[in-house]
Design an enzyme around this catalytic site. Sequence first.
Site, PDB file in Angstrom:
ATOM      1  N   SER A 186      31.650  46.088  57.167  1.00 35.00           N
ATOM      2  CA  SER A 186      33.057  46.477  57.157  1.00 35.00           C
ATOM      3  C   SER A 186      33.661  46.341  58.560  1.00 35.00           C
ATOM      4  O   SER A 186      33.674  45.251  59.115  1.00 35.00           O
ATOM      5  CB  SER A 186      33.188  47.901  56.601  1.00 35.00           C
ATOM      6  OG  SER A 186      34.529  48.238  56.331  1.00 35.00           O
ATOM      7  N   ASP A 357      35.434  44.487  45.584  1.00 34.94           N
ATOM      8  CA  ASP A 357      35.663  45.182  46.855  1.00 34.94           C
ATOM      9  C   ASP A 357      37.159  45.269  47.126  1.00 34.94           C
ATOM     10  O   ASP A 357      37.828  44.254  47.275  1.00 34.94           O
ATOM     11  CB  ASP A 357      34.960  44.424  47.984  1.00 34.94           C
ATOM     12  CG  ASP A 357      34.861  45.224  49.269  1.00 34.94           C
ATOM     13  OD1 ASP A 357      35.748  46.069  49.527  1.00 34.94           O
ATOM     14  OD2 ASP A 357      33.898  45.009  50.026  1.00 34.94           O
ATOM     15  N   HIS A 386      32.778  48.160  47.769  1.00 35.06           N
ATOM     16  CA  HIS A 386      32.593  48.208  49.221  1.00 35.06           C
ATOM     17  C   HIS A 386      31.315  48.924  49.663  1.00 35.06           C
ATOM     18  O   HIS A 386      30.607  48.442  50.550  1.00 35.06           O
ATOM     19  CB  HIS A 386      33.819  48.862  49.866  1.00 35.06           C
ATOM     20  CG  HIS A 386      34.007  48.511  51.309  1.00 35.06           C
ATOM     21  ND1 HIS A 386      34.251  47.220  51.743  1.00 35.06           N
ATOM     22  CD2 HIS A 386      33.981  49.277  52.432  1.00 35.06           C
ATOM     23  CE1 HIS A 386      34.378  47.210  53.053  1.00 35.06           C
ATOM     24  NE2 HIS A 386      34.209  48.440  53.501  1.00 35.06           N
TER      25      HIS A 386
END
Length: 422
Positions: A186, A357, A386
């Site tokens: 991320s 996601d 995610h």
Amino acid sequence: MSEILSRVWTVSHRVEIWLLILVAYLLQRNVNSGHLPTKAADPEAFMNVSEIIKHKGYPSEEYEVATEDGYILSVNRIPRGQTRLKKEGSRPVVLLQHGLLGDASNWISNLPNNSLGFILADAGFDVWMGNSRGNTWSRKHKTLSIDQDEFWAFSYDEMARFDLPAVINFILQKTGQKKVYYVGYSQGTTMGFIAFSTMPELAHKIKMYFALAPIATVKYARSPGTKFLLLPDMMIKVLFGRQEFLYQTRFFRQLFIYLCGQMILDQICSNIILLLGGFNTNNMNMSRANVYVAHTPAGTSVQNILHWSQAVNSGELRAFDWGSETKNQEKCNQPTPIRYKVRDMMVPTAMWTGGQDWLSNPDDVKTLLSEVTNLIYHKNIPEWAHVDFIWGLDAPQRVYNEIIHLMKQEPNLPQGTCRVKL
């Protein structure tokens, strides 16, 4: 204007009060009922990162690393695995970097056979885990106090420009090695894209870059959190101030641990955990929920949130806009924010993305894939959201084993741009 801000301030406080009333009601209801099934809180919910590592039977080391601009970062290390307790010389070094509002515990929150940090250690790697400035474990500075606004005047710009070089150089000095493997998740990938495209000397120290749920732009992100980021900067500052964002106080930590220990609240707890990044509930070990919420959110700066707000609105990977040409000139040597060019990054890069996601959206990923110059591997997992990349039950089979395979294959890969098949 002042009247509007006053109303917003009042509304935000009312929301907090009603939230506390709701929580108190749930607590009282659960306590009074007596017969509701309750899970015992996992002891790791009350441990720091080093304690969790030792609790799992692994060797643990912890260091403090000073950045060029004075921040003192906590870095955790698993020097070897359970099957290699004796020192056997140097091992390939891996740096794991967490995402927004995360910390190093994200890599070791599950059981050893389901946590990337432990899996890499058992596979023969020297595992290091960073903690970005401002999170639970990196709240120190050589001259500034966390009570000063100046301490919190940072975003992922500074994490890429100062944190990553400091940590990587420290690791190389400590281990005597010349290069590291970098795994970002991320926001940890955002830091990598910026750092490795703007600092060639740092990029040369990276053997291979593994990007999990990669984020360069958030133009198409559809998380509920991105809707909040559409608010004007001033509104965000009114709601959250100018310092820290979502730092987990002891009170709320204890509260979340308790709530996620109630079986009847399992679904609510999982929904809260998955809300920002998309839902794939069946792929989570909910018996670990109170460990997840005990360490995440780990906090960041309001300025970092403002930077993500700017990213949502611009649809580009740019430096933080300081709000005036004069300030931008002072910080960036140009009157407008720098636009980062991922194409300038030459590090061999492997990417794993999720079809569900909400943050690393497939449309943003499509743009990113066209800009990664030395993309050696990409895998999309259609049903993944995610958090599957760090907490997914099937993450070892679908991602982690492939990472290890690429790491062990790396010395034999041809130089320059190439594609590999697994």
